[in-house]
Design a protein around this motif. Structure first.
Motif, PDB file in Angstrom:
ATOM      1  N   THR A  15       0.536  -0.740   0.235  1.00 39.90           N
ATOM      2  CA  THR A  15      -0.222  -0.076   0.250  1.00 39.90           C
ATOM      3  C   THR A  15       0.775   0.845  -0.496  1.00 39.90           C
ATOM      4  OG1 THR A  15      -0.268   0.163   2.581  1.00 39.90           O
ATOM      5  CG2 THR A  15      -1.799  -1.087   0.874  1.00 39.90           C
ATOM      6  N   ALA A  37      -3.446   4.475  -1.497  1.00 42.30           N
ATOM      7  CA  ALA A  37      -3.418   4.114  -0.288  1.00 42.30           C
ATOM      8  C   ALA A  37      -4.911   4.959   0.033  1.00 42.30           C
ATOM      9  CB  ALA A  37      -2.482   4.855   0.341  1.00 42.30           C
ATOM     10  N   GLY A  38      -5.231   4.451   1.562  1.00 45.15           N
ATOM     11  CA  GLY A  38      -6.539   5.142   2.373  1.00 45.15           C
ATOM     12  C   GLY A  38      -6.164   6.200   2.968  1.00 45.15           C
ATOM     13  N   LYS A 100      -1.291   1.878  12.911  1.00 47.09           N
ATOM     14  CA  LYS A 100      -0.687   0.761  12.559  1.00 47.09           C
ATOM     15  C   LYS A 100       0.291   0.752  13.959  1.00 47.09           C
ATOM     16  CE  LYS A 100       1.354   0.972   8.830  1.00 47.09           C
ATOM     17  NZ  LYS A 100       1.705   0.783   7.621  1.00 47.09           N
ATOM     18  N   TRP A 124      -5.904  -6.627   6.034  1.00 50.06           N
ATOM     19  CA  TRP A 124      -4.909  -5.452   6.199  1.00 50.06           C
ATOM     20  C   TRP A 124      -3.974  -6.217   5.862  1.00 50.06           C
ATOM     21  CZ3 TRP A 124      -2.521  -1.914   9.362  1.00 50.06           C
ATOM     22  CH2 TRP A 124      -1.911  -1.104   9.009  1.00 50.06           C
ATOM     23  N   ASN A 174     -10.708  -2.792   5.637  1.00 49.14           N
ATOM     24  CA  ASN A 174     -10.528  -2.915   5.250  1.00 49.14           C
ATOM     25  C   ASN A 174      -9.717  -3.659   4.662  1.00 49.14           C
ATOM     26  OD1 ASN A 174      -7.639  -2.052   3.512  1.00 49.14           O
ATOM     27  ND2 ASN A 174      -6.453  -0.617   4.531  1.00 49.14           N
ATOM     28  N   LYS A 237      -8.236   8.687   9.794  1.00 48.91           N
ATOM     29  CA  LYS A 237      -9.316   8.314   9.089  1.00 48.91           C
ATOM     30  C   LYS A 237     -10.642   9.092   9.124  1.00 48.91           C
ATOM     31  CE  LYS A 237      -7.101   5.141   7.877  1.00 48.91           C
ATOM     32  NZ  LYS A 237      -5.447   4.880   6.240  1.00 48.91           N
ATOM     33  N   ARG A 363      -7.894  -3.553  -5.145  1.00 49.79           N
ATOM     34  CA  ARG A 363      -8.981  -2.651  -4.060  1.00 49.79           C
ATOM     35  C   ARG A 363      -8.341  -1.627  -4.392  1.00 49.79           C
ATOM     36  NH1 ARG A 363      -6.485  -0.584   1.658  1.00 49.79           N
ATOM     37  NH2 ARG A 363      -5.522   0.522   0.054  1.00 49.79           N
TER      38      ARG A 363
HETATM   39  N1  GLU Z   1      -4.110   1.931   6.269  1.00 48.44           N
HETATM   40  C1  GLU Z   1      -4.102   2.959   4.689  1.00 48.44           C
HETATM   41  C2  GLU Z   1      -4.267   2.054   3.638  1.00 48.44           C
HETATM   42  O1  GLU Z   1      -4.699   0.133   3.557  1.00 48.44           O
HETATM   43  C3  GLU Z   1      -2.728   3.311   4.273  1.00 48.44           C
HETATM   44  C4  GLU Z   1      -1.450   2.843   4.186  1.00 48.44           C
HETATM   45  C5  GLU Z   1      -1.195   1.777   5.083  1.00 48.44           C
HETATM   46  O2  GLU Z   1      -0.645   2.522   5.816  1.00 48.44           O
HETATM   47  O3  GLU Z   1      -1.178   0.304   4.373  1.00 48.44           O
HETATM   48  O4  GLU Z   1      -4.059   2.083   2.991  1.00 48.44           O
END
Ligand code: GLU
Length: 391
Positions: A15, A37-38, A100, A124, A174, A237, A363
């Motif tokens: 990601t 990326a989210g 995270k 995730w 996610n 978020k 995704r």
């Molecule tokens: N959590 C978000 C995503 O899945 C941001 C990038 C990451 O930390 O993995 O895109």
């Protein structure tokens, strides 16, 4: 050079890698549409920025307690009580360097070689890697569209062995955007309690639910599950604070103390003035969260309609987070081939499902503006049509 063995076991975060590539191409002037990326595209709300600026001006620039500013820990405990019905006090909270990092702290505090951690797929990207970094064994349980990408109580029961220590649940999810109902959570909680394991509930997307969907924390469902629940969350978020790196872990005091010792030798406290921004986020008006949620709801509908109108692609309608996860099974290519070619030919960046343990999916994050969604979907359609030979 001989690096530590643990490095060989982990795969770099796709990601972050794809997002960095998309941002670099954009900086070079390439017309990229990124759904990688989210990351909400909104600026952090003004009152939160103002609180952090004021904290800087008033000298909140020194070391603080490793577990976090007392005022922030108390505000998080208050939020967990009033929003989620979770009876945590400030002593049950540690402020971490993003959501995270709260999970990483937990893995180091709880997991050791020989321990198994159950992870439903699609998952995730970082969950299995964190388990491996802690020396544990990720046990992946696959789910699909038919079950709305949700693990069933019998699947959970079957995956449990005497080595199982922890089950990871992420709702809203996610990468799928799916949200477990209270009844589904209660049935899973029963399995957790019967087998006397822990559950970590990643609730980072709790504020982003749509239509009549309600977020419920598994830990609030009975006193027995509460004792075995650890909640992971953060500010990124809901408040568009991705770069601030403020998250938290909430759970039994013993686990929080262990995580605090680990943090005391790794990161120390989270950036002090960023924590004052987080306090303002919790104490201020929540209208900003609602404004962003409504914008995401509109984009969710748009991207869902676009994708399902593309012959060869289909996706379930997510009821939370800001992701859709279409199947690419009909295209006959792997998710990495799909995403590489799409970026190369159409300058559209998205994340291959392989990163989430679902190689026949891709995704897309719709935390981006409507113009990008419209343009990106036209390009995606052109790409899929070029692959299937139709125009
Ligand atoms: N959590 C978000 C995503 O899945 C941001 C990038 C990451 O930390 O993995 O895109």
């Amino acid at each position: 050079m001989k690096l530590a063995k643990r490095v060989e076991q982990v795969t770099p975060s796709l990601t972050l890698a794809i997002d960095a590539k998309a941002k670099a191409l954009k900086a070079d002037g390439v017309d990229i549409c990124s759904f990688s990326a989210g990351e909400p595209d909104f600026p952090t709300p003004e009152h939160i920025v103002a609180a952090a600026k004021q904290a800087l001006d008033s000298g909140k620039t020194r070391y603080g307690p490793a577990a976090g500013e007392p005022k922030l820990r108390a505000a998080i405990a208050q939020k967990l009580q009033s929003d989620n019905g979770l009876c945590f006090g400030a002593e049950n909270i540690i402020v971490t360097n993003g959501g995270k990092h709260s999970l990483f702290d937990l893995m180091l505090a709880l997991i050791e070689p020989g321990d198994e951690v159950i992870i439903p797929a699609p998952y995730w990207v970082s969950y299995p890697e964190m388990v491996k970094l802690a020396g544990g064994t990720p046990v992946i349980v696959h789910t699909d569209e038919k079950s709305e990408f949700k693990i069933s109580p019998s699947q959970l029961q079957q995956a449990i062995t005497p080595q199982t220590k922890l089950f990871i649940i992420n709702s809203p999810s996610n990468p799928t955007g799916m949200v477990y109902t209270p009844a589904e959570l209660a049935a899973l909680a029963e399995v957790v309690v019967e087998n006397d394991i822990f559950v970590v509930s990643d609730e980072i997307y709790e504020k982003l639910v749509y239509d009549d969907t309600k977020h419920v924390s598994i830990g609030a469902l009975s006193p027995e599950i509460y004792e075995r629940t650890i909640v992971s969350s953060g500010f990124a978020k809901a408040y568009s604070m991705t770069g601030w790196r403020v998250g938290f872990l909430a759970g039994p005091v013993e686990i929080i103390r262990a995580a605090t010792s680990i943090q005391g030798h790794s990161t120390s406290n989270v950036c002090t003035f960023a924590q004052w921004g987080a306090i303002a986020a919790l104490e201020g008006s929540q209208d900003c969260v609602e404004t962003m949620r409504l914008a995401f709801a509109e984009r969710r509908q748009a991207i869902f309609d676009y994708i399902n109108a593309i012959p060869g692609l289909s996706c379930a309608k997510p009821n939370g987070a800001f992701y859709v996860m279409p199947s690419i099974a009909k295209t006959g290519i792997t998710s990495l081939e799909f995403c590489d070619a799409l970026l190369d030919e159409q300058k559209v960046a998205l994340i291959p499902g392989i990163a989430f343990g679902a190689d026949d999916h891709i995704r897309l994050s719709y935390a981006t503006d409507m113009d990008t969604i419209e343009k990106g979907m036209e390009r995606l359609e052109a790409f899929v049509r070029s692959r299937s030979g139709s125009t």
